[in-house]
Design a protein around this motif. Structure first.
Motif, mmCIF file in Angstrom:
data_model
loop_
_atom_site.group_PDB
_atom_site.id
_atom_site.type_symbol
_atom_site.label_atom_id
_atom_site.label_comp_id
_atom_site.label_asym_id
_atom_site.label_seq_id
_atom_site.Cartn_x
_atom_site.Cartn_y
_atom_site.Cartn_z
ATOM 1 N N SER A 134 -7.431 6.668 2.498
ATOM 2 C CA SER A 134 -7.869 6.407 3.870
ATOM 3 C C SER A 134 -8.098 7.716 4.616
ATOM 4 C CB SER A 134 -6.826 5.584 4.619
ATOM 5 O OG SER A 134 -6.707 4.305 4.036
ATOM 6 N N VAL A 135 -7.194 8.659 4.470
ATOM 7 C CA VAL A 135 -7.347 9.955 5.137
ATOM 8 C C VAL A 135 -8.579 10.663 4.598
ATOM 9 C CG1 VAL A 135 -6.315 12.241 5.427
ATOM 10 C CG2 VAL A 135 -4.901 10.197 5.671
ATOM 11 N N GLY A 136 -8.771 10.610 3.291
ATOM 12 C CA GLY A 136 -9.943 11.236 2.689
ATOM 13 C C GLY A 136 -11.236 10.621 3.192
ATOM 14 N N THR A 137 -11.247 9.303 3.327
ATOM 15 C CA THR A 137 -12.436 8.614 3.819
ATOM 16 C C THR A 137 -12.743 9.032 5.248
ATOM 17 O OG1 THR A 137 -11.965 6.728 2.401
ATOM 18 C CG2 THR A 137 -13.450 6.342 4.242
ATOM 19 N N VAL A 138 -11.727 9.129 6.077
ATOM 20 C CA VAL A 138 -11.916 9.535 7.470
ATOM 21 C C VAL A 138 -12.429 10.968 7.540
ATOM 22 C CG1 VAL A 138 -10.715 10.004 9.647
ATOM 23 C CG2 VAL A 138 -10.235 7.907 8.383
ATOM 24 N N VAL A 139 -11.897 11.841 6.716
ATOM 25 C CA VAL A 139 -12.337 13.242 6.707
ATOM 26 C C VAL A 139 -13.794 13.339 6.266
ATOM 27 C CG1 VAL A 139 -12.002 15.479 5.585
ATOM 28 C CG2 VAL A 139 -10.026 14.191 6.416
ATOM 29 N N MET A 195 0.856 -1.168 0.000
ATOM 30 C CA MET A 195 0.000 0.000 0.000
ATOM 31 C C MET A 195 0.900 1.227 0.000
ATOM 32 S SD MET A 195 -3.070 0.673 2.639
ATOM 33 C CE MET A 195 -4.630 0.517 1.857
ATOM 34 N N GLY A 196 0.750 2.070 -1.007
ATOM 35 C CA GLY A 196 1.596 3.245 -1.127
ATOM 36 C C GLY A 196 0.887 4.495 -0.658
ATOM 37 N N GLU A 197 1.375 5.626 -1.172
ATOM 38 C CA GLU A 197 0.803 6.909 -0.767
ATOM 39 C C GLU A 197 -0.648 7.053 -1.221
ATOM 40 O OE1 GLU A 197 3.042 10.415 -1.577
ATOM 41 O OE2 GLU A 197 4.932 9.410 -1.153
ATOM 42 N N ALA A 198 -0.986 6.500 -2.364
ATOM 43 C CA ALA A 198 -2.356 6.625 -2.866
ATOM 44 C C ALA A 198 -3.332 5.974 -1.906
ATOM 45 C CB ALA A 198 -2.475 5.994 -4.248
ATOM 46 N N GLY A 199 -2.993 4.824 -1.381
ATOM 47 C CA GLY A 199 -3.869 4.137 -0.430
ATOM 48 C C GLY A 199 -4.015 4.912 0.865
ATOM 49 N N GLU A 200 -2.925 5.509 1.331
ATOM 50 C CA GLU A 200 -2.973 6.294 2.562
ATOM 51 C C GLU A 200 -3.813 7.555 2.358
ATOM 52 O OE1 GLU A 200 1.002 6.986 3.840
ATOM 53 O OE2 GLU A 200 1.445 4.860 4.046
ATOM 54 N N ASN A 201 -3.676 8.190 1.206
ATOM 55 C CA ASN A 201 -4.459 9.394 0.924
ATOM 56 C C ASN A 201 -5.951 9.071 0.860
ATOM 57 O OD1 ASN A 201 -2.230 11.058 0.865
ATOM 58 N ND2 ASN A 201 -1.983 10.918 -1.355
#
Length: 54
Positions: A9-14, A1-7
């Motif tokens: 996840s953060v977007g989903t949480v926001v 899982m790279g930066e795209a996956g982390e972004n």
């Protein structure tokens, strides 16, 4: 899982947090409106107070 996956996840949480905030605000407004409506409507006739002086 790279930066795209982390972004994502953060977007989903926001988005979830903002959605919860919007729901809480709507519930607050609805609660305030429903609590104030009895005060705006005419109250039923209160029984006359009786004086118990002898």
């Amino acid at each position: 899982m790279g930066e795209a996956g982390e972004n994502e996840s953060v977007g989903t949480v926001v988005v979830a947090g903002l959605t919860n905030l919007a729901i809480a605000t709507a519930k607050l407004v609805a609660g305030l409106l429903s609590a104030s409506s009895p005060r705006c409507s005419p109250s039923p006739a209160a029984p006359a107070s009786r004086s118990t002086t002898a």
